[in-house]
Design an enzyme around this catalytic site. Structure first.
Site, PDB file in Angstrom:
ATOM      1  N   ASN A  13       0.892  -0.993  -0.045  1.00  0.00           N
ATOM      2  CA  ASN A  13       0.024   0.006  -0.013  1.00  0.00           C
ATOM      3  C   ASN A  13       0.971   1.319   0.025  1.00  0.00           C
ATOM      4  O   ASN A  13       1.675   1.595   1.104  1.00  0.00           O
ATOM      5  CB  ASN A  13      -0.736  -0.123   1.240  1.00  0.00           C
ATOM      6  CG  ASN A  13      -1.969   1.345   1.274  1.00  0.00           C
ATOM      7  OD1 ASN A  13      -1.641   2.346   0.934  1.00  0.00           O
ATOM      8  ND2 ASN A  13      -3.013   0.742   1.728  1.00  0.00           N
ATOM      9  N   ASP A  72      -1.557  -3.523  10.138  1.00  0.00           N
ATOM     10  CA  ASP A  72      -2.966  -4.118   9.717  1.00  0.00           C
ATOM     11  C   ASP A  72      -3.877  -3.124  10.421  1.00  0.00           C
ATOM     12  O   ASP A  72      -3.749  -2.656  11.660  1.00  0.00           O
ATOM     13  CB  ASP A  72      -2.961  -5.463  10.140  1.00  0.00           C
ATOM     14  CG  ASP A  72      -4.190  -5.931   9.360  1.00  0.00           C
ATOM     15  OD1 ASP A  72      -4.117  -6.044   7.918  1.00  0.00           O
ATOM     16  OD2 ASP A  72      -5.365  -6.261   9.927  1.00  0.00           O
TER      17      ASP A  72
END
Ligand code: IMP
Length: 193
Positions: A13, A72
């Site tokens: 990402n 996460d």
């Protein structure tokens, strides 16, 4: 003398990478998976945010055997009993994007008065063969409609508590002052420095 540290960031990402690169001190060099020409999808099959963070860090550690951390994150909405939580990335289904996830969430919240929510990040760090985890949480509210062009994921529908703007209306530096991710990474920086 300040010690130089190389750390792989186990993420594909680019938005997370941008945010974290703006906080990390100069003596720490972040190596991205792109730098390593690694583009496999890392499985995220655990049923907690912490479980996924640890899994991702271990997965990359086992491949490259170098100090690594992962991130996460989940959006937890109070009126939906913490949904989408660990399923935030694939809330609307495996092949869906952030717009689909946002639309599903806004639909589910349509008749709810309570729009309280929080972002939770767990960062898992493997350094010198030891695993550490760091949590960052920010409270806020889910807006009725998306606002703002910056950021990614659910940023356009999340307004942090005490702010009049959504995350997507803030610059990266402004988001970094308060965000879940920055709170977690600051704890990591404390441990490694
Ligand atoms: P993951 O941590 O990459 O699994 O992200 C879970 C989901 O939350 C994805 O849909 C991301 O786009 C979204 N997400 C992660 N971090 C953020 C954030 O800082 N702001 C908004 N959405 C985020």
């Amino acid at each position: 003398m300040i010690k130089h540290i190389d750390l792989i960031f186990a993420t594909g990402n680019q938005n997370k990478l941008l945010e974290i690169n703006k906080i990390i001190p100069n003596n720490v060099k972040i190596i991205s998976l792109k730098d390593l020409k690694f583009s496999d999808d890392i499985p995220e099959n655990e049923n907690t945010i912490e479980g996924n963070a640890i899994y991702k860090a271990k997965y990359i550690y086992n491949k490259f055997n170098t100090n690594v951390f992962s991130d996460d994150t989940g959006l937890e909405v109070e009126a939906l009993n913490g949904e989408p939580g660990v399923y935030s990335a694939r809330y609307a289904g495996e092949a869906c994007d952030s717009n689909d996830n946002i639309n599903k969430l806004l639909k589910k919240l349509k008749k709810k008065k309570n729009r309280s929510a929080r972002f939770k990040t767990i960062i898992a760090l493997i350094i010198k063969n030891k695993i550490h985890t760091f949590e960052g949480i920010i409270n806020g509210e889910i807006l009725k409609n998306p606002i703002g062009e910056n950021g990614f994921g659910y940023d356009s529908i999340f307004r942090p508590a005490g702010y009049s703007k959504s995350f997507a209306e803030l610059s990266i530096n402004e988001k970094n002052i308060i965000s879940h991710r920055s709170l977690a990474i600051k704890k990591l920086i404390k441990i490694i420095s």
